[in-house]
Scaffold this motif. Structure first.
Motif, PDB file in Angstrom:
ATOM      1  N   ALA A 135      13.455  42.111 -26.190  1.00 24.58           N
ATOM      2  CA  ALA A 135      13.944  41.498 -24.951  1.00 24.58           C
ATOM      3  C   ALA A 135      15.435  41.246 -25.133  1.00 24.58           C
ATOM      4  O   ALA A 135      15.858  40.741 -26.172  1.00 24.58           O
ATOM      5  CB  ALA A 135      13.217  40.194 -24.681  1.00 24.58           C
ATOM      6  N   ILE A 136      16.205  41.613 -24.124  1.00 21.91           N
ATOM      7  CA  ILE A 136      17.649  41.370 -24.207  1.00 21.91           C
ATOM      8  C   ILE A 136      18.030  40.450 -23.049  1.00 21.91           C
ATOM      9  O   ILE A 136      17.693  40.723 -21.896  1.00 21.91           O
ATOM     10  CB  ILE A 136      18.445  42.695 -24.139  1.00 21.91           C
ATOM     11  N   THR A 137      18.686  39.368 -23.389  1.00 21.36           N
ATOM     12  CA  THR A 137      19.144  38.439 -22.352  1.00 21.36           C
ATOM     13  C   THR A 137      20.667  38.345 -22.429  1.00 21.36           C
ATOM     14  O   THR A 137      21.267  38.767 -23.420  1.00 21.36           O
ATOM     15  CB  THR A 137      18.508  37.045 -22.523  1.00 21.36           C
ATOM     16  N   THR A 138      21.275  37.811 -21.376  1.00 24.82           N
ATOM     17  CA  THR A 138      22.737  37.841 -21.354  1.00 24.82           C
ATOM     18  C   THR A 138      23.322  36.699 -20.535  1.00 24.82           C
ATOM     19  O   THR A 138      22.593  35.961 -19.868  1.00 24.82           O
ATOM     20  CB  THR A 138      23.217  39.210 -20.821  1.00 24.82           C
TER      21      THR A 138
ATOM     22  N   LYS B 262      11.740  39.260 -31.415  1.00 23.31           N
ATOM     23  CA  LYS B 262      12.357  40.439 -30.803  1.00 23.31           C
ATOM     24  C   LYS B 262      12.969  40.011 -29.474  1.00 23.31           C
ATOM     25  O   LYS B 262      12.450  40.332 -28.389  1.00 23.31           O
ATOM     26  CB  LYS B 262      11.315  41.528 -30.606  1.00 23.31           C
ATOM     27  N   CYS B 263      14.012  39.275 -29.586  1.00 18.47           N
ATOM     28  CA  CYS B 263      14.642  38.671 -28.412  1.00 18.47           C
ATOM     29  C   CYS B 263      16.087  38.372 -28.793  1.00 18.47           C
ATOM     30  O   CYS B 263      16.331  37.583 -29.690  1.00 18.47           O
ATOM     31  CB  CYS B 263      13.879  37.384 -28.107  1.00 18.47           C
ATOM     32  N   VAL B 264      17.008  39.046 -28.145  1.00 23.91           N
ATOM     33  CA  VAL B 264      18.415  38.883 -28.529  1.00 23.91           C
ATOM     34  C   VAL B 264      19.238  38.470 -27.315  1.00 23.91           C
ATOM     35  O   VAL B 264      19.178  39.118 -26.267  1.00 23.91           O
ATOM     36  CB  VAL B 264      18.972  40.209 -29.117  1.00 23.91           C
TER      37      VAL B 264
ATOM     38  N   GLY C 153      10.418  35.326 -25.587  1.00 22.51           N
ATOM     39  CA  GLY C 153      11.029  34.202 -24.876  1.00 22.51           C
ATOM     40  C   GLY C 153      10.392  33.915 -23.535  1.00 22.51           C
ATOM     41  O   GLY C 153      10.846  33.054 -22.787  1.00 22.51           O
ATOM     42  N   ARG C 154       9.325  34.652 -23.195  1.00 24.89           N
ATOM     43  CA  ARG C 154       8.672  34.475 -21.894  1.00 24.89           C
ATOM     44  C   ARG C 154       7.789  33.216 -21.927  1.00 24.89           C
ATOM     45  O   ARG C 154       7.027  33.008 -22.849  1.00 24.89           O
ATOM     46  CB  ARG C 154       7.824  35.717 -21.611  1.00 24.89           C
ATOM     47  N   MET C 155       7.917  32.396 -20.903  1.00 27.78           N
ATOM     48  CA  MET C 155       7.181  31.128 -20.849  1.00 27.78           C
ATOM     49  C   MET C 155       5.802  31.321 -20.240  1.00 27.78           C
ATOM     50  O   MET C 155       5.654  32.020 -19.241  1.00 27.78           O
ATOM     51  CB  MET C 155       7.991  30.185 -19.953  1.00 27.78           C
ATOM     52  N   ALA C 156       4.783  30.703 -20.864  1.00 28.54           N
ATOM     53  CA  ALA C 156       3.427  30.795 -20.313  1.00 28.54           C
ATOM     54  C   ALA C 156       2.814  29.397 -20.204  1.00 28.54           C
ATOM     55  O   ALA C 156       3.001  28.561 -21.091  1.00 28.54           O
ATOM     56  CB  ALA C 156       2.563  31.678 -21.202  1.00 28.54           C
TER      57      ALA C 156
END
Ligand code: SAH
Ligand code: SF4
Ligand code: F3S
Length: 437
Positions: A299-302, A258-260, A404-407
């Motif tokens: 999550a929406i990135t651009t 769920k990350c576009v 897409g969040r880094m841990a």
């Protein structure tokens, strides 16, 4: 005696994967990979020219090899990629760096083997830049280096001709792989134990365009139905072709992250028009609304550009407002860079550097604040992370959740390639720190 290769990559994920194909060719020739360029018998530079700084970076690093080459005369230096494909740049490189042995473009990577043997037998530099032949080459096998993720091309090239962008000129017209070849590759990768597949294309939504039985959403569905636990990602989506059908496929397939990544570039309609993006800010926001309706936690990135020719304060404010409205999880912000040969390069009204600089600082501050606020919401929650690597400096493993969040987290044993539940203890800007539970 062992022979070694070293590949330096600039630019996008597509280039990263292209470098894996270069590595594939070199390993077939018996070369082994080495960490330090000084130890290489063949050094390849896979270049990018999306912005001036990418170009300067490559030129600088190639220039630094002059001394090494003088001391190690048998070393082969090869330069390929988008920069060499750009009109006039191969000659330019040749003049500046006469010690470079092989110059090839984006369309003839498969001939690298021949170029190397030609160089070894004739002792003369080999320079060949070919035009796009519209073909898809299935025989270029990658030596993958990004386990547990695997990159898979679905389209090459681009037909969109955004007025600022050099990609259509250096990567040629859009062409798509056959869905059966893509599916076969994905099945093999899952069987080999890869845990994440990222489909690559400049505009994945226009996949095949009627030349295959499957559309992009159908292809995604099929890949997501391969047995096994893995994640599926794709990039990049052009907003004009981002459809409701695709959104529905993301919503019902748990394997699709769920990350576009949906590059908007600007929030101003007049700038979008001058960029030839073929959507308005309202149309973009409508697509986001549909996405949020079906996939509320997506999550929406651009990607964003400031300082496009004639961009006014008002235009820039429209970008800031759009960023606030969407609430991007993260964004890449760029200062417009004039690229010779593009339509925008001929436009009047170039924005002064100082103005662009001030705008990018303001934009980055806004984006970072949003990213930070979203990260903080993770604290005290448990997220499922796919462990990607070990960060030796930090002494911690790292992974990403589906958004897409880094841990970062500790582990006594090597957990690379495993899905783990991480309890998030703190958030520091873009990344999280936690412990395995
Ligand atoms: N195909 C993708 C992006 C490819 S390039 C898409 O259309 O979304 C990645 C990003 O680089 C672009 O989204 C854009 O924001 C940026 N970019 C491209 N050309 C640029 C230029 N001349 N100056 C500054 N940024 C640029
Ligand atoms: Fe460049 Fe536009 Fe094609 Fe993306 S869609 S690669 S920005 S021309
Ligand atoms: Fe990628 Fe740079 Fe080429 S961004 S497509 S390597 S110009």
């Amino acid at each position: 005696m062992d022979k070694f290769y070293h590949v330096t990559t600039y630019g996008c994920q597509m280039n990263v994967h292209e470098s894996e194909k270069i590595a594939g060719i070199l390993s077939e020739l018996g070369y082994k990979s080495c960490e330090r360029i000084e130890d290489a018998d063949i050094a390849v530079f896979n270049t990018c020219c999306i912005r001036e700084n990418a170009e300067n970076h490559a030129f600088g690093n190639i220039g630094m090899l002059k001394k090494l080459k003088a001391a190690k005369r048998d070393m082969i230096i090869a330069v390929g990629g988008c920069l060499t494909q750009q009109m006039g740049k191969a000659e330019n490189l040749r003049e500046k760096f006469p010690f470079v042995d092989i110059i090839f473009g984006t369309h003839n990577l498969g001939k690298l083997k021949d170029y190397i043997s030609k160089k070894q037998s004739d002792k003369k530099a080999v320079i060949e830049i070919l035009d796009d032949d519209g073909k898809v080459y299935e025989e270029r096998k990658a030596l993958r280096t990004s386990y547990p993720n695997a990159w898979v091309n679905i389209t090459y090239g681009c037909n969109n001709f955004c007025t600022y962008c050099i990609v259509p000129y250096v990567r040629g017209r859009e062409r798509s792989r056959r869905s059966e070849d893509i599916l076969k590759e994905c099945r093999e990768l899952i069987a080999l134990g890869y845990k994440e597949i990222t489909l690559l294309g400049q505009n994945v939504n226009s996949y095949a365009n009627g030349t295959d039985d499957l559309t992009f959403p159908e292809l995604l569905n099929k890949i997501a139905s391969i047995e096994g636990k893995f994640r599926l990602r794709f990039m990049t989506s052009h907003p004009k072709d981002f459809s409701e059908e695709l959104v529905k496929v993301i919503a019902v397939n748990p394997k699709i992250c769920k990350c576009v990544h949906l590059p908007v570039q600007s929030g101003s309609d007049s700038v979008l028009k001058a960029m030839n993006r073929r959507y308005t800010s309202a149309e973009y926001l409508k697509k986001v609304e549909v996405l949020k309706k079906y996939v509320p936690d997506c999550a929406i990135t651009t990607d964003l550009i400031v300082g496009f020719p004639n961009e006014t304060d008002e235009d820039f404010n429209a970008t800031l407002n759009l960023v606030k409205t969407v609430g991007f999880s993260s964004a890449f912000s760029f200062v417009y860079s004039k690229r010779d040969g593009t339509v925008a390069a001929k436009m009047d009204g170039q924005v002064p550097t100082a103005v662009s600089k001030a705008r990018i600082m303001e934009l980055i501050a806004l984006v970072n604040a949003q990213t930070r606020a979203q990260s903080e919401k993770y604290v005290g929650k448990t997220v499922e992370v796919l462990c990607e690597d070990y960060d030796a400096k930090k002494g911690l493993y790292l992974g990403r959740d589906e958004y897409g969040r880094m841990a970062y987290f500790k582990s006594e044993k090597d957990v690379t390639g495993e899905f783990l539940n991480i309890f998030v203890e703190s958030a520091n800007g873009i990344s999280l720190t936690g412990k395995i539970v």
